[in-house]
Enzyme design. Structure first.
Site, PDB file in Angstrom:
ATOM      1  N   CYS A  88     -33.569  46.697  58.616  1.00 39.06           N
ATOM      2  CA  CYS A  88     -33.783  46.690  60.059  1.00 39.06           C
ATOM      3  C   CYS A  88     -35.206  47.167  60.340  1.00 39.06           C
ATOM      4  O   CYS A  88     -35.664  48.134  59.730  1.00 39.06           O
ATOM      5  CB  CYS A  88     -32.774  47.613  60.742  1.00 39.06           C
ATOM      6  SG  CYS A  88     -32.952  47.678  62.536  1.00 39.06           S
ATOM      7  N   HIS A 130     -25.885  41.542  63.608  1.00 38.65           N
ATOM      8  CA  HIS A 130     -26.851  42.659  63.536  1.00 38.65           C
ATOM      9  C   HIS A 130     -27.537  42.854  64.887  1.00 38.65           C
ATOM     10  O   HIS A 130     -27.685  43.987  65.362  1.00 38.65           O
ATOM     11  CB  HIS A 130     -27.859  42.352  62.424  1.00 38.65           C
ATOM     12  CG  HIS A 130     -28.925  43.380  62.220  1.00 38.65           C
ATOM     13  ND1 HIS A 130     -28.992  44.194  61.109  1.00 38.65           N
ATOM     14  CD2 HIS A 130     -29.991  43.730  62.994  1.00 38.65           C
ATOM     15  CE1 HIS A 130     -30.043  45.005  61.221  1.00 38.65           C
ATOM     16  NE2 HIS A 130     -30.679  44.738  62.342  1.00 38.65           N
ATOM     17  N   GLU A 131     -27.940  41.745  65.515  1.00 35.78           N
ATOM     18  CA  GLU A 131     -28.672  41.854  66.796  1.00 35.78           C
ATOM     19  C   GLU A 131     -27.743  42.219  67.954  1.00 35.78           C
ATOM     20  O   GLU A 131     -28.120  43.019  68.812  1.00 35.78           O
ATOM     21  CB  GLU A 131     -29.414  40.551  67.105  1.00 35.78           C
ATOM     22  CG  GLU A 131     -30.420  40.098  66.057  1.00 35.78           C
ATOM     23  CD  GLU A 131     -31.368  41.166  65.569  1.00 35.78           C
ATOM     24  OE1 GLU A 131     -31.632  42.145  66.295  1.00 35.78           O
ATOM     25  OE2 GLU A 131     -31.839  41.042  64.423  1.00 35.78           O
ATOM     26  N   HIS A 134     -27.223  45.862  67.991  1.00 34.96           N
ATOM     27  CA  HIS A 134     -28.321  46.624  68.604  1.00 34.96           C
ATOM     28  C   HIS A 134     -28.108  46.773  70.116  1.00 34.96           C
ATOM     29  O   HIS A 134     -28.406  47.825  70.691  1.00 34.96           O
ATOM     30  CB  HIS A 134     -29.661  45.913  68.390  1.00 34.96           C
ATOM     31  CG  HIS A 134     -30.354  46.248  67.104  1.00 34.96           C
ATOM     32  ND1 HIS A 134     -30.753  47.525  66.774  1.00 34.96           N
ATOM     33  CD2 HIS A 134     -30.758  45.459  66.083  1.00 34.96           C
ATOM     34  CE1 HIS A 134     -31.358  47.503  65.592  1.00 34.96           C
ATOM     35  NE2 HIS A 134     -31.377  46.264  65.147  1.00 34.96           N
TER      36      HIS A 134
HETATM   37  O1  GNR Z   1     -35.692  41.382  59.514  1.00 30.86           O
HETATM   38  C1  GNR Z   1     -34.511  41.693  59.406  1.00 30.86           C
HETATM   39  N1  GNR Z   1     -33.856  41.360  58.267  1.00 30.86           N
HETATM   40  C2  GNR Z   1     -32.488  41.422  58.146  1.00 30.86           C
HETATM   41  C3  GNR Z   1     -31.948  41.266  56.879  1.00 30.86           C
HETATM   42  C4  GNR Z   1     -30.607  41.310  56.679  1.00 30.86           C
HETATM   43  C5  GNR Z   1     -29.776  41.489  57.747  1.00 30.86           C
HETATM   44  C6  GNR Z   1     -30.285  41.667  59.022  1.00 30.86           C
HETATM   45  C7  GNR Z   1     -31.640  41.617  59.212  1.00 30.86           C
HETATM   46  S1  GNR Z   1     -32.306  41.798  60.825  1.00 30.86           S
HETATM   47  C8  GNR Z   1     -33.866  42.451  60.481  1.00 30.86           C
HETATM   48  C9  GNR Z   1     -34.728  42.531  61.726  1.00 30.86           C
HETATM   49  C10 GNR Z   1     -34.103  43.513  62.674  1.00 30.86           C
HETATM   50  O2  GNR Z   1     -34.160  44.699  62.557  1.00 30.86           O
HETATM   51  N2  GNR Z   1     -33.428  43.016  63.668  1.00 30.86           N
HETATM   52  O3  GNR Z   1     -32.802  43.812  64.521  1.00 30.86           O
HETATM   53 NI    NI Z   2     -32.310  45.592  63.357  1.00 28.97          NI
END
Ligand code: GNR
Ligand code: NI
Length: 155
Positions: A88, A130-131, A134
């Site tokens: 991240c 993942h996003e 956040h």
């Molecule tokens: O760049 C990023 N690489 C990533 C790799 C594996 C799983 C999730 C990510 S997201 C991350 C960029 C980031 O922090 N997005 O919030």
């Molecule tokens: Ni992230």
């Protein structure tokens, strides 16, 4: 366009729940453009507005298949399981193993407010989860069952 500062783990803003976007105006478009530039500058595959200190529900993702912008995204279905390493941009230099759905259906709006639905699988599903995490103040370090050591990263 401009680069924005990415806030790092420990900043309490990363833990707040972002509010819905209601105004699809020039200010939103500048934010989205800046987020994309900031993500690319850091070699990221996704970025949530929260990470640049804006507590609104906006996300950009580009896993190498082109930019997708998600405003007010909602995951409406998830299925399957995958397990892989995540990093991240707000937790620099740290990586951990996380379980995610193999497939998600996401409903969102585009930068003009037009609704769309997308089915994401594999790595795109990871990025969407993942996003959207956040936007709810959740980081991958909350979900990992195993942070990776430098030795494991080198293997
Ligand atoms: O760049 C990023 N690489 C990533 C790799 C594996 C799983 C999730 C990510 S997201 C991350 C960029 C980031 O922090 N997005 O919030
Ligand atoms: Ni992230």
């Amino acid at each position: 366009m401009a680069l924005r500062n990415i806030i790092k783990n420990g900043d309490e803003r990363l833990r707040k729940k972002a509010r819905a976007v209601t105004d699809f105006n020039e200010r939103l478009w500048t934010l989205l453009d800046d987020m994309y530039e900031t993500m690319q500058d850091g070699d990221g595959v996704g970025l949530a507005a929260t990470q640049v200190g804006i507590l609104r529900r906006a996300v950009v993702i580009d896993i190498g298949e082109g930019l997708i912008e998600f405003i007010n995204p909602v995951i409406t279905e998830s299925s399957g399981d995958q397990y892989g390493s995540e990093g991240c941009m707000s937790v620099p230099g740290e990586y951990g193993m996380v379980h995610r759905p193999q497939k998600v259906v996401v409903q969102a709006q585009d930068r003009h407010g037009k609704p769309f639905e997308l089915t994401a699988e594999d790595y795109l599903a990871v990025a969407v989860c993942h996003e959207t995490d956040h936007l709810d103040g959740v980081l991958f370090i909350d979900k990992t069952d195993h942070m990776l050591t430098p030795e494991e990263l080198g293997e």
